[in-house]
Scaffold this motif. Structure first.
Motif, PDB file in Angstrom:
ATOM      1  N   GLU A 231       0.898  -0.813  -0.626  1.00 54.58           N
ATOM      2  CA  GLU A 231      -0.443   0.100   0.147  1.00 54.58           C
ATOM      3  C   GLU A 231       0.791   1.476   0.068  1.00 54.58           C
ATOM      4  OE1 GLU A 231      -3.371  -0.063   0.097  1.00 54.58           O
ATOM      5  OE2 GLU A 231      -3.342  -1.982  -0.421  1.00 54.58           O
ATOM      6  N   LEU A 232       2.372   1.453  -0.195  1.00 54.69           N
ATOM      7  CA  LEU A 232       2.755   2.252  -0.189  1.00 54.69           C
ATOM      8  C   LEU A 232       2.521   3.251  -0.743  1.00 54.69           C
ATOM      9  CD1 LEU A 232       5.497   3.718   1.323  1.00 54.69           C
ATOM     10  CD2 LEU A 232       6.922   2.566  -0.619  1.00 54.69           C
ATOM     11  N   GLU A 233       2.525   3.487  -2.092  1.00 50.65           N
ATOM     12  CA  GLU A 233       2.340   4.215  -3.811  1.00 50.65           C
ATOM     13  C   GLU A 233       0.904   5.021  -2.589  1.00 50.65           C
ATOM     14  OE1 GLU A 233       0.487   3.250  -7.722  1.00 50.65           O
ATOM     15  OE2 GLU A 233       2.975   2.795  -7.507  1.00 50.65           O
ATOM     16  N   LYS A 234       0.066   4.416  -2.322  1.00 53.68           N
ATOM     17  CA  LYS A 234      -1.146   5.524  -1.694  1.00 53.68           C
ATOM     18  C   LYS A 234      -1.295   5.624  -0.672  1.00 53.68           C
ATOM     19  CE  LYS A 234      -3.771   1.317  -3.583  1.00 53.68           C
ATOM     20  NZ  LYS A 234      -4.559   0.334  -3.081  1.00 53.68           N
ATOM     21  N   ALA A 235       0.459   5.550   0.693  1.00 53.86           N
ATOM     22  CA  ALA A 235       0.056   5.723   1.882  1.00 53.86           C
ATOM     23  C   ALA A 235       0.457   7.470   1.352  1.00 53.86           C
ATOM     24  CB  ALA A 235       1.281   5.277   2.522  1.00 53.86           C
ATOM     25  N   PRO A 236       0.567   8.198   2.762  1.00 57.09           N
ATOM     26  CA  PRO A 236       0.675   9.740   1.835  1.00 57.09           C
ATOM     27  C   PRO A 236       2.147   9.847   3.014  1.00 57.09           C
ATOM     28  CG  PRO A 236      -0.568   9.645   3.905  1.00 57.09           C
ATOM     29  CD  PRO A 236      -0.605   8.526   3.725  1.00 57.09           C
ATOM     30  N   ALA A 237       2.616   8.672   3.566  1.00 61.79           N
ATOM     31  CA  ALA A 237       4.163   9.216   4.004  1.00 61.79           C
ATOM     32  C   ALA A 237       3.921   8.369   4.123  1.00 61.79           C
ATOM     33  CB  ALA A 237       4.346  10.199   4.746  1.00 61.79           C
ATOM     34  N   ALA A 238       5.375   7.533   4.214  1.00 65.14           N
ATOM     35  CA  ALA A 238       6.287   6.339   4.337  1.00 65.14           C
ATOM     36  C   ALA A 238       6.747   5.927   6.099  1.00 65.14           C
ATOM     37  CB  ALA A 238       7.346   6.220   3.940  1.00 65.14           C
ATOM     38  N   SER A 239       5.537   6.480   6.641  1.00 64.55           N
ATOM     39  CA  SER A 239       6.441   6.908   7.958  1.00 64.55           C
ATOM     40  C   SER A 239       5.883   5.113   9.045  1.00 64.55           C
ATOM     41  CB  SER A 239       5.677   8.161   8.849  1.00 64.55           C
ATOM     42  OG  SER A 239       4.451   8.166   8.541  1.00 64.55           O
ATOM     43  N   ASN A 240       4.391   4.731   8.015  1.00 69.96           N
ATOM     44  CA  ASN A 240       4.280   3.622   8.930  1.00 69.96           C
ATOM     45  C   ASN A 240       5.634   2.487   8.568  1.00 69.96           C
ATOM     46  OD1 ASN A 240       2.625   1.719  10.018  1.00 69.96           O
ATOM     47  ND2 ASN A 240       1.231   1.373   8.546  1.00 69.96           N
ATOM     48  N   LEU A 241       5.401   2.882   7.493  1.00 71.86           N
ATOM     49  CA  LEU A 241       6.476   1.493   6.931  1.00 71.86           C
ATOM     50  C   LEU A 241       7.540   2.024   7.891  1.00 71.86           C
ATOM     51  CD1 LEU A 241       7.199  -1.323   4.782  1.00 71.86           C
ATOM     52  CD2 LEU A 241       7.645   1.046   3.084  1.00 71.86           C
ATOM     53  N   LEU A 242       8.606   2.986   7.941  1.00 74.25           N
ATOM     54  CA  LEU A 242       9.305   2.759   8.893  1.00 74.25           C
ATOM     55  C   LEU A 242       9.570   2.690   9.489  1.00 74.25           C
ATOM     56  CD1 LEU A 242      10.676   6.468   6.950  1.00 74.25           C
ATOM     57  CD2 LEU A 242      11.459   3.818   6.616  1.00 74.25           C
ATOM     58  N   THR A 243       8.267   2.471  10.202  1.00 74.99           N
ATOM     59  CA  THR A 243       7.988   2.191  12.495  1.00 74.99           C
ATOM     60  C   THR A 243       8.364   0.564  11.965  1.00 74.99           C
ATOM     61  OG1 THR A 243       6.711   4.043  12.649  1.00 74.99           O
ATOM     62  CG2 THR A 243       6.440   2.441  13.571  1.00 74.99           C
ATOM     63  N   LEU A 244       7.810   0.214  10.887  1.00 78.11           N
ATOM     64  CA  LEU A 244       7.358  -1.399  10.971  1.00 78.11           C
ATOM     65  C   LEU A 244       8.273  -2.233  10.967  1.00 78.11           C
ATOM     66  CD1 LEU A 244       4.005  -2.273   8.858  1.00 78.11           C
ATOM     67  CD2 LEU A 244       4.546  -2.173  11.831  1.00 78.11           C
ATOM     68  N   CYS A 245       9.597  -1.180   9.983  1.00 77.44           N
ATOM     69  CA  CYS A 245      11.037  -1.248  10.626  1.00 77.44           C
ATOM     70  C   CYS A 245      12.627  -1.559  10.933  1.00 77.44           C
ATOM     71  CB  CYS A 245      11.712  -1.184   8.661  1.00 77.44           C
ATOM     72  SG  CYS A 245      10.320  -2.336   7.635  1.00 77.44           S
ATOM     73  N   THR A 246      11.404  -0.610  12.604  1.00 80.57           N
ATOM     74  CA  THR A 246      12.465  -0.601  13.266  1.00 80.57           C
ATOM     75  C   THR A 246      11.315  -0.461  14.642  1.00 80.57           C
ATOM     76  OG1 THR A 246      11.164   1.763  13.875  1.00 80.57           O
ATOM     77  CG2 THR A 246      13.270   1.579  11.993  1.00 80.57           C
ATOM     78  N   ASN A 247      13.006  -0.541  15.359  1.00 77.51           N
ATOM     79  CA  ASN A 247      12.236  -1.003  17.089  1.00 77.51           C
ATOM     80  C   ASN A 247      12.145  -2.669  17.312  1.00 77.51           C
ATOM     81  OD1 ASN A 247      12.325   1.663  17.673  1.00 77.51           O
ATOM     82  ND2 ASN A 247      10.534   2.031  16.834  1.00 77.51           N
ATOM     83  N   PHE A 248      13.178  -3.370  16.127  1.00 78.18           N
ATOM     84  CA  PHE A 248      12.787  -5.360  16.084  1.00 78.18           C
ATOM     85  C   PHE A 248      13.079  -5.453  17.732  1.00 78.18           C
ATOM     86  CE2 PHE A 248      13.847  -4.778  11.534  1.00 78.18           C
ATOM     87  CZ  PHE A 248      12.679  -5.545  11.967  1.00 78.18           C
ATOM     88  N   ASP A 249      13.781  -4.784  18.524  1.00 79.47           N
ATOM     89  CA  ASP A 249      14.408  -5.097  19.654  1.00 79.47           C
ATOM     90  C   ASP A 249      13.526  -5.129  20.728  1.00 79.47           C
ATOM     91  OD1 ASP A 249      14.592  -2.547  19.427  1.00 79.47           O
ATOM     92  OD2 ASP A 249      15.952  -2.693  21.009  1.00 79.47           O
ATOM     93  N   THR A 250      12.497  -4.212  20.344  1.00 74.99           N
ATOM     94  CA  THR A 250      11.242  -4.073  21.488  1.00 74.99           C
ATOM     95  C   THR A 250      10.027  -4.740  21.204  1.00 74.99           C
ATOM     96  OG1 THR A 250      11.694  -1.316  21.885  1.00 74.99           O
ATOM     97  CG2 THR A 250       9.581  -2.056  22.210  1.00 74.99           C
ATOM     98  N   VAL A 251      10.394  -5.258  19.439  1.00 76.52           N
ATOM     99  CA  VAL A 251       9.133  -6.192  19.915  1.00 76.52           C
ATOM    100  C   VAL A 251       8.957  -7.516  20.443  1.00 76.52           C
ATOM    101  CG1 VAL A 251       8.038  -6.968  18.139  1.00 76.52           C
ATOM    102  CG2 VAL A 251       7.990  -5.105  18.073  1.00 76.52           C
ATOM    103  N   CYS A 252      10.905  -7.984  20.180  1.00 82.02           N
ATOM    104  CA  CYS A 252      10.957  -9.270  19.783  1.00 82.02           C
ATOM    105  C   CYS A 252      11.525  -9.451  21.717  1.00 82.02           C
ATOM    106  CB  CYS A 252      12.821  -9.806  19.332  1.00 82.02           C
ATOM    107  SG  CYS A 252      12.157  -9.422  17.265  1.00 82.02           S
ATOM    108  N   ALA A 253      11.660  -8.393  22.833  1.00 82.85           N
ATOM    109  CA  ALA A 253      11.990  -8.299  23.414  1.00 82.85           C
ATOM    110  C   ALA A 253      11.004  -9.008  24.493  1.00 82.85           C
ATOM    111  CB  ALA A 253      12.092  -7.159  24.648  1.00 82.85           C
ATOM    112  N   LYS A 254       9.599  -9.690  24.549  1.00 87.17           N
ATOM    113  CA  LYS A 254       9.048 -10.432  24.899  1.00 87.17           C
ATOM    114  C   LYS A 254       8.925 -11.744  24.894  1.00 87.17           C
ATOM    115  CE  LYS A 254       5.127  -7.185  23.903  1.00 87.17           C
ATOM    116  NZ  LYS A 254       3.887  -7.392  23.274  1.00 87.17           N
TER     117      LYS A 254
END
Length: 69
Positions: free
Chosen positions: A46-69
């Protein structure tokens, strides 16, 4: 004469969207939960339709926070 099999990704044997999605799932399975991988796949398609790439960039970062569980 031996037959030559063309590799996946050759113009005559193109990679499908499902191939790309499955590869991402396999590569991400030890890094992020399945729901985050699915969200990443959706964000990429859906990136082409998104107003900004921020959602995609957020999903691609902070893996340590997500994986710490």
């Amino acid at each position: 004469e031996a037959a030559v099999t063309l590799p996946k990704g050759d113009p005559e044997v193109p990679v499908t969207n499902a191939d790309v999605e499955n590869k991402l799932r396999r590569c991400a399975e030890e890094l992020v939960p399945a729901d985050r991988a699915e969200a990443l796949i959706h964000a990429v398609w859906e990136l082409e339709k998104a107003p900004a790439a921020s959602n995609l960039l957020t999903l691609c970062t902070n893996f340590d926070t997500v994986c710490a569980k």
